[in-house]
Design an enzyme around this catalytic site. Structure first.
Site, PDB file in Angstrom:
ATOM      1  N   LYS A  17       0.796  -1.233   0.000  1.00 15.69           N
ATOM      2  CA  LYS A  17       0.000   0.000   0.000  1.00 15.69           C
ATOM      3  C   LYS A  17       0.826   1.280   0.000  1.00 15.69           C
ATOM      4  O   LYS A  17       0.382   2.318  -0.504  1.00 15.69           O
ATOM      5  CB  LYS A  17      -0.932  -0.002   1.210  1.00 15.69           C
ATOM      6  CG  LYS A  17      -2.094  -0.971   1.125  1.00 15.69           C
ATOM      7  CD  LYS A  17      -3.159  -0.479   0.165  1.00 15.69           C
ATOM      8  CE  LYS A  17      -4.428  -1.311   0.248  1.00 15.69           C
ATOM      9  NZ  LYS A  17      -5.489  -0.801  -0.624  1.00 15.69           N
ATOM     10  N   SER A  71       0.562  -9.978  -0.854  1.00 10.73           N
ATOM     11  CA  SER A  71       0.384  -8.521  -0.783  1.00 10.73           C
ATOM     12  C   SER A  71       0.654  -7.894   0.580  1.00 10.73           C
ATOM     13  O   SER A  71       0.878  -6.686   0.663  1.00 10.73           O
ATOM     14  CB  SER A  71      -1.039  -8.151  -1.228  1.00 10.73           C
ATOM     15  OG  SER A  71      -1.996  -8.815  -0.422  1.00 10.73           O
TER      16      SER A  71
END
Length: 400
Positions: free
Chosen positions: A52, A303
């Site tokens: 992110k 992720s």
């Protein structure tokens, strides 16, 4: 701004010295399981513990000073919060993060440690997003969307450029999908470079908002149920991301909670990688044969790795249960010397590892001079569990 290969390449320049070029790790174990050559793109080793920060920093770096005078606001289930907070600290910008009430404490605390003001509201990301947008109107602060923003998507797309350099002969990329920012950016970068590479997305079965939107050919908001993949529990995909997924992505599949839990445990046990639920879904799709690919060079996007410490033991236990590595049962015994030893001998003879023994003289089915025995046992697999249960039943024990 638009999402394009040119803008993604610019984002990469903006992120030099800010983010890690994360490893691409070949896994023989997972390759054997999946019937493909599996490489793991380890964004769980990225700064702040997830991908992110790439999109957050690229977005905030693209804003004018005037836009940032009143700081920034973001809504997040956790990882975007840390990305924005980290970027804010580097750029010396005040920030407020709105997170759901159930956000992992580790993610809340990490965001505060980076200097963010954290507000908790609502039960899921979408509730936090609504509140954050209201707060933006009241304060005039700049808003950094978790996924539905071109600059954010371009930042996430830098992962695609790295993968193409690390494995030029790649056939397929498998990517987690929540709001769609990650897969939209990666797909835009990769497909513009090499349209023959297949891109597949993976959602939690508990919250398949992108899949349902694609099926109806319009963005829909869905009802969801709780999932350990909280980072991708987004009820409504983004406008920008939806159209990019329509344009570039070759297919979407879902994985259930059991498949996520087992994959998290396998990553921890076999590769010594601590991966959160949303980070494990792409590998879960490969391990459980959800995708129409065999004997291909595949990259699975891992992720994020921000798992709450208090949650790790529950994930391990759940994964062990699902894999047949743990069992617990109750039985009623006559409360007399030697009876406990007899049942323990049966279990140990079959090589069950007894973890916990407890006895209670109180209960609906516990009569005077009897005791309820509860055993917790580490086992090898489901067949081993059945072998132990069969042996106990053959000797007259009633098992619950």
């Amino acid at each position: 701004m638009v999402v394009s290969l040119h803008e993604i390449e610019k984002a990469r320049q903006n992120l030099l010295g800010v983010v890690h070029r994360t490893p691409l790790d070949y896994s023989r174990t997972f390759s054997d399981y999946a019937g493909n050559e599996v490489h793991l793109k380890l964004e769980n080793l990225q700064k702040t513990g997830s991908f992110k920060v790439r999109g957050s920093y690229n977005k905030m770096g693209s804003l004018d000073k005037a836009d940032l005078e009143k700081g920034v606001i973001a809504a997040s289930a956790g990882n975007h919060a840390q990305g924005v907070a980290y970027a804010s600290s580097r750029l010396d910008i005040p920030c407020t993060i709105v997170m759901p009430l159930g956000a992992p404490l580790s993610k809340v605390q990490a965001s505060k440690d980076y200097g963010a003001n954290v507000e908790l509201t609502g039960s899921v990301f979408d509730d936090a997003l609504d509140y954050a947008l209201d707060l933006k109107k009241k304060t005039g602060a700049a808003f950094v969307h978790a996924f539905d923003d071109d600059a954010v998507i371009n930042g996430q797309g830098t992962i695609g450029l790295e993968i193409l350099e690390q494995l030029p002969t790649i056939d397929t990329i498998v990517c987690p999908v929540g709001g769609g920012g990650l897969i939209a950016g990666i797909a835009a970068a990769v497909k513009e470079k090499n349209p023959s590479i297949k891109i597949y997305g993976v959602e939690a079965e508990a919250c398949p908002s992108m899949a349902q939107s694609l099926a109806k050919e319009e963005i829909v908001k869905i009802d969801s149920i709780p999932t350990m993949a909280d980072g991708i529990a987004v009820k409504r995909p983004g406008q920008h991301t939806f159209h990019l997924v329509q344009k570039y992505v070759d297919g979407l599949v879902t994985v259930d909670e059991m498949e996520i839990a087992r994959t998290m445990l396998l990553l921890l046990e076999r590769n010594k990688l601590l991966v959160e639920g949303s980070g494990a879904v792409s590998l879960a799709a490969l391990l459980y044969n959800k995708l129409p690919i065999k004997n291909k060079k595949v990259v699975s996007i891992i992720s994020g790795g921000n798992v709450d410490v208090s949650f790790i033991s529950r994930i391990i236990q759940r994964g062990m249960v699902e894999a047949g590595r743990f069992m617990q049962f109750n039985t009623i015994l006559k409360d007399k010397p030697g009876n406990l030893v007899k049942i323990l001998q049966i279990v140990t003879k079959l090589r069950g590892n007894i973890l916990d023994v407890s006895q209670s003289h109180i209960g609906d089915k516990v009569y005077p001079s009897y005791v309820q025995l509860t055993l917790s046992i580490e086992t090898k697999n489901h067949e081993h569990i059945q072998e132990i249960l069969d042996a106990l039943k053959q000797r007259g024990y009633t098992i619950e």
